[in-house]
Design a protein around this motif. Structure first.
Motif, short mmCIF file in Angstrom:
data_model
loop_
_atom_site.label_atom_id
_atom_site.label_comp_id
_atom_site.label_asym_id
_atom_site.label_seq_id
_atom_site.Cartn_x
_atom_site.Cartn_y
_atom_site.Cartn_z
N ILE A 209 0.84 -1.20 0.00
CA ILE A 209 0.00 0.00 0.00
C ILE A 209 0.87 1.25 0.00
CG2 ILE A 209 -1.64 1.34 1.38
CD1 ILE A 209 -2.90 -1.36 2.19
N VAL A 210 1.91 1.27 0.81
CA VAL A 210 2.82 2.42 0.85
C VAL A 210 3.51 2.60 -0.50
CG1 VAL A 210 4.94 3.30 1.88
CG2 VAL A 210 3.14 2.39 3.34
N ALA A 211 3.93 1.51 -1.12
CA ALA A 211 4.61 1.58 -2.42
C ALA A 211 3.67 2.09 -3.52
CB ALA A 211 5.17 0.22 -2.80
N LEU A 212 2.39 1.79 -3.41
CA LEU A 212 1.43 2.24 -4.42
C LEU A 212 1.09 3.72 -4.27
CD1 LEU A 212 -1.02 -0.79 -4.49
CD2 LEU A 212 0.63 -0.14 -6.25
N ASN A 213 1.34 4.28 -3.12
CA ASN A 213 1.09 5.70 -2.85
C ASN A 213 -0.34 6.11 -3.26
OD1 ASN A 213 1.60 8.27 -1.99
ND2 ASN A 213 2.65 8.90 -3.88
N PRO A 214 -1.34 5.52 -2.61
CA PRO A 214 -2.72 5.83 -2.99
C PRO A 214 -3.18 7.20 -2.49
CG PRO A 214 -2.72 4.42 -1.10
CD PRO A 214 -1.28 4.57 -1.52
N ILE A 215 -4.26 7.67 -3.08
CA ILE A 215 -4.91 8.89 -2.62
C ILE A 215 -5.62 8.56 -1.31
CG2 ILE A 215 -6.76 10.53 -3.13
CD1 ILE A 215 -6.11 10.08 -6.12
N THR A 216 -5.46 9.40 -0.31
CA THR A 216 -6.09 9.13 0.99
C THR A 216 -7.09 10.20 1.39
OG1 THR A 216 -4.23 10.20 2.10
CG2 THR A 216 -4.12 7.80 1.85
N SER A 217 -7.21 11.24 0.60
CA SER A 217 -8.13 12.32 0.90
C SER A 217 -9.09 12.51 -0.27
CB SER A 217 -7.36 13.62 1.14
OG SER A 217 -8.25 14.69 1.30
N GLN A 218 -10.36 12.72 0.04
CA GLN A 218 -11.36 12.90 -1.02
C GLN A 218 -11.06 14.13 -1.88
OE1 GLN A 218 -15.19 12.97 0.83
NE2 GLN A 218 -15.44 10.75 0.65
N GLU A 219 -10.47 15.14 -1.30
CA GLU A 219 -10.17 16.36 -2.05
C GLU A 219 -9.12 16.11 -3.14
OE1 GLU A 219 -10.08 16.30 1.38
OE2 GLU A 219 -12.07 17.18 1.62
N ASP A 220 -8.31 15.09 -2.99
CA ASP A 220 -7.28 14.78 -3.97
C ASP A 220 -7.76 13.86 -5.09
OD1 ASP A 220 -5.51 16.29 -2.49
OD2 ASP A 220 -4.79 14.56 -1.34
N CYS A 221 -8.98 13.37 -5.00
CA CYS A 221 -9.51 12.45 -6.01
C CYS A 221 -9.75 13.18 -7.33
CB CYS A 221 -10.83 11.84 -5.53
SG CYS A 221 -10.63 10.73 -4.13
N PRO A 222 -9.56 12.49 -8.45
CA PRO A 222 -9.78 13.12 -9.75
C PRO A 222 -11.25 13.49 -10.00
CG PRO A 222 -8.99 10.86 -10.02
CD PRO A 222 -9.01 11.16 -8.56
N ASN A 223 -12.15 12.85 -9.32
CA ASN A 223 -13.57 13.14 -9.51
C ASN A 223 -14.16 13.97 -8.37
OD1 ASN A 223 -13.53 11.18 -7.53
ND2 ASN A 223 -15.31 10.09 -8.30
N TYR A 224 -13.31 14.68 -7.63
CA TYR A 224 -13.79 15.47 -6.50
C TYR A 224 -14.74 16.56 -6.98
CZ TYR A 224 -13.85 18.39 -2.35
OH TYR A 224 -14.25 19.13 -1.26
N GLY A 225 -15.89 16.64 -6.38
CA GLY A 225 -16.90 17.63 -6.74
C GLY A 225 -17.79 17.20 -7.88
N ALA A 226 -17.58 16.03 -8.41
CA ALA A 226 -18.40 15.51 -9.52
C ALA A 226 -18.90 14.12 -9.12
CB ALA A 226 -17.58 15.45 -10.79
N SER A 227 -19.68 13.56 -9.98
CA SER A 227 -20.16 12.22 -9.71
C SER A 227 -19.33 11.21 -10.50
CB SER A 227 -21.63 12.09 -10.12
OG SER A 227 -21.75 12.33 -11.50
N GLY A 228 -19.45 9.97 -10.12
CA GLY A 228 -18.71 8.92 -10.80
C GLY A 228 -17.70 8.27 -9.89
#
Length: 116
Positions: free
Chosen positions: A27-46
Motif C-alpha cells: 500500500i505504501v509503495a502504491l502511494n494511494p490517494i487518501t483524501s477525497q479532495e485529492d480524487c480526480p472526480n472530487y466535486g463531480a459524480s462517478g
C-alpha cells in the motif's frame, strides 16, 4: 522435569506477522490517494480509483483475501497445534483470524471507498 517441548511462540502467527507488513508495504509503495479532495472526480459524480493504476482496486482486496486465507490455513497445520491444549489453540486461531480480518479491513476498505 517436563518432557514436553516448549511450543514456539509464533507458531500459528507467521502468516499474520509476515503478511500484514507485506500488505502495508504494498500500500505504501502504491502511494494511494487518501483524501477525497485529492480524487480526480472530487466535486463531480462517478467512480475514480485511489491508485495510479485502477487495476489495484481489484488486486489489493484479493491480496487481503489471500492473506486471510494463509492465516486460516496456518491455523489448521499440525505444527501450530503441537504441544498446546484445545482452548489455547482455539484462542490463538481466533485471535489471528480476527486480527487479520480487522487489519485487512482497516488497510484496504478506506482506500476502496475514498474516491467513490
Amino acid at each position: 522435569m517436563d518432557d514436553r517441548a516448549r511450543p514456539p511462540l509464533l507458531a500459528g502467527f507467521w502468516s499474520f506477522v509476515v503478511g500484514g507488513p507485506v500488505l502495508a508495504a504494498v500500500i505504501v509503495a502504491l502511494n494511494p490517494i487518501t483524501s477525497q479532495e485529492d480524487c480526480p472526480n472530487y466535486g463531480a459524480s462517478g467512480n475514480a480509483s485511489a491508485f495510479a493504476d485502477p487495476v489495484w482496486d481489484l488486486y489489493l482486496p484479493l491480496m487481503a483475501l489471500v492473506w486471510i486465507t494463509f492465516v486460516f490455513v496456518e491455523q489448521i497445520l499440525p505444527v501450530t497445534r503441537r504441544h498446546r491444549s484445545r482452548s489455547v489453540r482455539a484462542a490463538r486461531a481466533v485471535a489471528a483470524l480476527v486480527l487479520a480480518v480487522v487489519g485487512s479491513c482497516c488497510l484496504v476498505v478506506p482506500l476502496g471507498i475514498v474516491c467513490r
